[in-house]
Design a protein around this motif. Structure first.
Motif, mmCIF file in Angstrom:
data_model
loop_
_atom_site.group_PDB
_atom_site.id
_atom_site.type_symbol
_atom_site.label_atom_id
_atom_site.label_comp_id
_atom_site.label_asym_id
_atom_site.label_seq_id
_atom_site.Cartn_x
_atom_site.Cartn_y
_atom_site.Cartn_z
ATOM 1 N N ASN A 14 0.820 -1.215 0.000
ATOM 2 C CA ASN A 14 0.000 0.000 0.000
ATOM 3 C C ASN A 14 0.849 1.258 0.000
ATOM 4 O OD1 ASN A 14 -2.666 -1.376 0.354
ATOM 5 N ND2 ASN A 14 -1.542 -2.168 2.096
ATOM 6 N N ARG A 141 -2.428 -6.553 0.516
ATOM 7 C CA ARG A 141 -2.857 -5.534 -0.438
ATOM 8 C C ARG A 141 -4.322 -5.183 -0.198
ATOM 9 N NH1 ARG A 141 -1.381 -1.525 -3.720
ATOM 10 N NH2 ARG A 141 -2.306 -1.619 -5.769
ATOM 11 N N MET A 142 -4.627 -3.875 -0.175
ATOM 12 C CA MET A 142 -6.009 -3.429 0.002
ATOM 13 C C MET A 142 -6.813 -3.600 -1.279
ATOM 14 S SD MET A 142 -5.895 0.041 2.180
ATOM 15 C CE MET A 142 -4.428 0.414 3.104
#
Length: 194
Positions: A14, A141-142
């Motif tokens: 991110n 990971r978003m």
């Protein structure tokens, strides 16, 4: 993997979002709070112009730093960034700049290549780390990607994605802070009219 590795993987996954918000906060503080008296002494029109330019620059910064699900957009941002600077460099002699503007453009181009070189080294190192720790980074990971490509191809695409995004993010965020200083110099020190 320990807590330190988990946080590092989350940060790499991110990176551009974290750097974007950090940069916006620091840049806004630098511009509006560090010399509040000088800002308040500007005319209302100049204050509004400065605030408007600041918010427009945040939107432009966000365009380069907010990740998308399409890898082509990520690579495109990288190529657009380099392409704009190369086009400016190739056409600088043909542009009708004052001596101040010409000096400013030369300084900006020089700073771009310095920042780009450092950002590419950092981006390359983090892309290598991503490649070696793909499962851990991807799980943090978003923004998840849905793809039918093979794991090998996906690993290389995501590694290249991290390199491009991290490099673009560092260059645009540091460039934005540099622009804040230039705006500050012009608006408050009156070296040249905005």
């Amino acid at each position: 993997m320990g807590k330190n590795t988990t946080f590092r993987c989350w940060l790499i996954a991110n990176f551009e979002i974290v750097l974007f918000w950090f940069t916006v906060i620091i840049g806004s503080l630098l511009l509006f709070i560090t010399d509040r008296e000088k800002f308040l002494n500007l005319s209302d029109i100049r204050q509004n112009d400065l605030i408007s330019a600041h918010f427009v620059s945040i939107v432009i910064l966000a365009i380069f730093n907010v990740p998308t699900k399409r890898a082509a957009f990520q690579y495109g941002k990288f190529l657009v960034m380099i392409g704009v600077v190369v086009i400016i460099m190739l056409n600088m002699k043909q542009m009708d700049f004052s001596s101040y503007e010409s000096e400013l453009m030369n300084r900006l181009v020089a700073w771009f290549w310095i920042i780009f070189s450092i950002a590419s080294i950092i981006g390359g190192w983090l892309a290598y780390y991503t490649y070696n720790n793909m499962g851990e980074v991807l799980s943090r990971r978003m923004l998840y990607r849905n793809s039918n490509v093979s794991l090998f191809e996906f690993t290389w695409k995501y590694t290249l994605d991290r390199f491009c995004n991290i490099t673009v993010s560092i260059v645009t965020c540091i460039g934005w802070i540099l622009a804040i200083f230039l705006i500050y110099e012009e608006a408050f020190l009156n070296k040249s009219p905005i």
